[in-house]
Design an enzyme around this catalytic site. Structure first.
Site, PDB file in Angstrom:
ATOM      1  N   LYS A 199      42.217 -11.059  19.700  1.00 35.22           N
ATOM      2  CA  LYS A 199      42.822 -12.509  19.756  1.00 35.22           C
ATOM      3  C   LYS A 199      44.178 -12.437  18.911  1.00 35.22           C
ATOM      4  CE  LYS A 199      38.983 -15.400  21.445  1.00 35.22           C
ATOM      5  NZ  LYS A 199      38.052 -16.402  21.156  1.00 35.22           N
ATOM      6  N   LYS A 250      37.503 -17.394  29.456  1.00 32.52           N
ATOM      7  CA  LYS A 250      38.544 -18.700  29.564  1.00 32.52           C
ATOM      8  C   LYS A 250      39.606 -18.526  29.208  1.00 32.52           C
ATOM      9  CE  LYS A 250      34.690 -21.387  27.466  1.00 32.52           C
ATOM     10  NZ  LYS A 250      34.280 -21.034  26.055  1.00 32.52           N
ATOM     11  N   LYS A 298      36.441  -8.343  30.899  1.00 33.70           N
ATOM     12  CA  LYS A 298      35.782  -9.392  30.759  1.00 33.70           C
ATOM     13  C   LYS A 298      36.287 -10.666  31.322  1.00 33.70           C
ATOM     14  CE  LYS A 298      34.857 -12.207  27.074  1.00 33.70           C
ATOM     15  NZ  LYS A 298      34.283 -12.898  26.052  1.00 33.70           N
TER      16      LYS A 298
END
Ligand code: ADP
Ligand code: NA
Length: 343
Positions: A113, A211, A208
């Site tokens: 991230k 969101k 994956k």
């Protein structure tokens, strides 16, 4: 001994998708029959990256609505949002002082991230697993159902529990608040099972479904209508080969493996059972069958979710009642923790 208790949470940080449903929410439902269940909307986790306040409020209600629409009974399970029980923040701070910076730096999700920008992300993003440990241990949860993307974080929760139990062993004994073995927090076990621990993108079987990839239009949202769901499945990327005759034949075929896994999870079967039915058939047969199945499961749920999201009075009452019940459990733990620490 600890009560058999499950804790899990979902971030209100964007549209809920099929991965969240199969990897998490769907698996929460049957646990109500075997465990004390606490299902949280982790809004404090969500703000580790920027969230527009109005979007956050809407997404918080959406996650709560998804829990209820999927079959979680708010009278049996506790459904609440994290920010309404301030003990989460309080215990997270104590855990920040137990956990080591090196433990956090090793988290692959943080590295993913933060990317190359690791000096300029929020401190909360680095400390995220410490708050997650607080979420779980505040309720002395014995089991956490997680997708395998969260496995490393759960290991860190176990490390924090063990270090707290060890660092404060003398105080836990002196305050007489430990278990028979002297521990205060349980060493929580993961519940990772089933064919759908990791749902991949329908556009790229190596990524994956998430969101946090707004450019991926292939993602099936739980708020999609029947038509949208069917279209996305029919457009899913596949290789040109028919489905393999045996489940071993899925190896090295990520798209085929993903679609068979989705079918299996939606129908409560194993991949072997799905291959027994569809092995050797082409995508022209399998995709419409999968689309029908997905629509039959997700269609009614999405409808109920859309209805509940509009009914803010009901959703807010569920969250308020859940927060009260969660707060009582959390405060009981914190009374002991404060005395253990010396506050
Ligand atoms: P996201 O990863 O979409 O941002 P969260 O971090 O809030 O969502 O995850 C909520 C739950 O959904 C977690 O239990 C996580 O393991 C699960 N989950 C998320 N994406 C997937 C996926 N693609 N496949 C299976 N489970 C998933
Ligand atoms: Na995740």
């Amino acid at each position: 001994t600890f009560t058999n208790r499950v804790f899990s949470g979902i971030q209100p940080s964007g549209d809920l998708h099929l991965g969240n449903y199969l990897g998490a929410i769907r698996r929460f439902v049957p646990l109500q029959d075997t465990h004390d269940c606490i299902y949280c909307v982790v809004d404090m986790h969500a703000i580790t990256v920027w969230q527009d306040p109005d979007d956050l409020r809407r997404a918080t209600r959406e996650v709560a609505a998804a829990y209820v629409a999927a079959g979680i009974d708010p009278k049996r399970a506790i459904i609440f949002n994290q920010s309404q029980v301030m003990q989460h923040a309080e215990l997270a701070w104590i855990f920040n002082c137990v956990a080591r910076i090196g433990w956090m730096n090793r988290m692959t999700q943080f590295k993913d991230k933060a990317g190359k920008n690791s000096e300029n992300v929020s401190l909360g993003l680095l400390a995220y697993p410490s708050l997650m440990a607080a979420d779980i241990l505040l309720y002395k949860a014995t089991h956490v159902p997680v997708g395998d993307d969260q496995k490393q974080h759960l290991e860190l929760t176990r490390d924090i529990a063990a270090k707290f139990n060890n660092d404060y062993a003398a105080s836990i004994a002196a305050q007489n608040v430990g278990q028979d073995d002297g521990s205060f927090f349980p060493i929580t076990e993961p519940l990772i099972a089933g064919p759908a621990t990791r749902i991949m993108s329908l556009r790229d079987g190596t990524k994956k479904m998430s969101k946090s990839d707004p450019s991926d239009q292939s993602r099936i949202s739980l708020l999609d209508n029947a038509d949208g769901i069917a279209k996305k499945i029919k457009k899913a990327t596949t290789d040109p080969e028919p489905l393999p005759e045996t489940v071993e034949g899925l190896a090295g075929r990520p798209e085929a493996d993903n679609l068979v896994g989705i079918y299996a999870a939606l129908s409560d079967q194993s991949k072997t059972q799905v291959i027994a039915e569809f092995g050797g058939k082409g995508w022209g047969t399998f995709k419409p069958a999968l689309a029908d199945l997905a629509v039959s499961v997700l269609g009614p749920m999405g409808e109920e979710m859309r209805r509940l999201v509009e009914d803010t009075t009901t959703i807010d009452a569920i969250l308020r009642d859940g927060a009260e019940r969660a707060r009582a459990l959390a405060e009981a733990t914190m009374v002991d923790v404060r005395s253990i620490v010396g506050f």
